[in-house]
Design an enzyme around this catalytic site. Structure first.
Site, PDB file in Angstrom:
ATOM      1  N   LYS A  82       0.840  -1.199   0.000  1.00 27.78           N
ATOM      2  CA  LYS A  82       0.000   0.000   0.000  1.00 27.78           C
ATOM      3  C   LYS A  82       0.881   1.257   0.000  1.00 27.78           C
ATOM      4  CE  LYS A  82      -4.104  -1.956   0.078  1.00 27.78           C
ATOM      5  NZ  LYS A  82      -5.028  -1.990   1.203  1.00 27.78           N
ATOM      6  N   ARG A 133      -3.146 -10.810   3.926  1.00 25.17           N
ATOM      7  CA  ARG A 133      -3.348 -10.758   2.467  1.00 25.17           C
ATOM      8  C   ARG A 133      -2.147 -10.047   1.847  1.00 25.17           C
ATOM      9  NH1 ARG A 133      -5.611  -7.352  -1.444  1.00 25.17           N
ATOM     10  NH2 ARG A 133      -6.839  -8.422  -3.058  1.00 25.17           N
TER      11      ARG A 133
END
Length: 337
Positions: free
Chosen positions: A279, A314
């Site tokens: 991210k 994840r």
């Protein structure tokens, strides 16, 4: 006034005589931070918790989609899209997608998460027929060669239904059934587990000045409400996974607050999933111009979360994350099985 209980999780130390296992896993706690919406914060011994709260925080989480959650499990990301932020276009050809899925399984992924619609900031909606055409054939191809659990990353009931018919085992909805409420009914009728995630806004607008009264408690309340919706649809509570939604309508400060407080979500009595891999906030803090420069930072975040009892991570980079977890668990005196 509502109280929120955040266990002070520990791992790799000798538990104290007053400690309890966190969610039946290898982390433990003997102290709990009690949060209030007026900003109040105090710490209490774990033994002083109300019985129902202690049960939620300590109870062993049953297997989900065949995953034993007594130790962290890796969910491999497979985006069959042309425009996902990290790997868009790399795996949208069916042969490439199948090869990558099997490689992630070989590297240690316990479940493969397949998405046919980018949810990066600014992304537009994808037509249902296009999303099904991207995902269902890949799921069927993987299922023909492997028994690895598969989750379908979608907000749409028709896409979820097609994916489950193709062999998927879990529905992972970044909108937590707010975009298409019928998706909860699809999952309930199929008897599969679900993951509900928090997002503020939609991918198209979620990063336009996101704001909260208290991001940690606001996300907790949202997930608590969405778990109740899923239960009302007929999905057993112990088959509902919760995800705080790092990067989905959050600033860097919001993301950091959620990560620091992530153990609070064990209070929902559900397994916790974290999706922070590659991210943007990782490069904002640690540098690196490209998404592929964020691997080390992603592993650091995954380790931090695992030490706080997060059951499902994840990630894009399976080998690097599994290697780090294997070492962390070995040093802490627990084998990853």
């Amino acid at each position: 006034m509502t109280l929120y209980y955040r266990p002070i999780a520990r791992f790799g130390e000798e538990p104290t005589r007053y400690s309890f296992p966190l969610a039946g896993g290898l982390c433990w706690f003997d102290t709990v931070a009690v949060h209030r919406r007026d900003g109040g914060l105090r710490h209490i011994p774990a033994g002083d918790l109300p019985d129902d709260v202690l049960d939620n925080l300590t109870r062993q989480r049953p297997a989900v989609a065949g995953l034993d959650l007594s130790a962290p499990r890796l969910m491999g990301i497979l985006n069959v899209t042309p425009d996902s932020f990290s790997d868009g276009g790399q795996f949208n050809a069916p042969d490439a997608a199948l090869t990558h899925a099997l490689a992630m399984q070989d590297a240690g992924a316990a479940i493969i998460d397949i998405g046919g619609e980018s949810t990066r900031p600014g992304a537009a909606d994808v037509e249902i027929a296009d999303e099904i055409a991207r995902t269902a054939p890949v799921i069927a191809a993987i299922r023909a060669q492997s028994a690895v659990p598969i989750s379908i990353d979608t907000r749409k009931a028709a896409v979820g239904d097609a994916a489950l018919n193709a062999g998927a085992n879990l529905v992972n909805d970044v909108a937590a059934f707010t975009y298409d409420p019928a998706l909860a009914d699809v999952a309930a009728q199929a008897g599969v587990p679900v993951c509900v995630m928090h997002a503020q806004g939609t991918p198209a607008d979620m990063q336009i000045d996101p704001s909260y009264d208290d991001v940690l408690l606001d996300v907790y309340d949202f997930l608590q409400e969405r778990v109740s919706v899923a239960v009302a649809a007929g999905i057993p509570r112990d088959q509902i996974v919760v995800d705080p939604g790092i990067g989905f309508g959050k600033t860097v400060a919001h993301n950091l607050t959620l990560l620091r407080g992530i153990a609070i979500f064990h209070g929902l009595g559900c397994p916790v999933l974290l999706g922070a891999s590659r991210k943007r906030f990782i490069s904002t803090i640690g540098g690196g111009a490209e998404a592929t420069d964020r691997i080390s930072g992603s592993v650091a975040v995954a380790l931090f979360a695992a030490r706080r009892g997060v059951q499902i991570l994840r990630v894009h980079d399976i080998f690097a994350t599994k290697q780090a977890l294997d070492l962390e668990w070995a040093i802490g005196g627990a084998a990853m099985t």
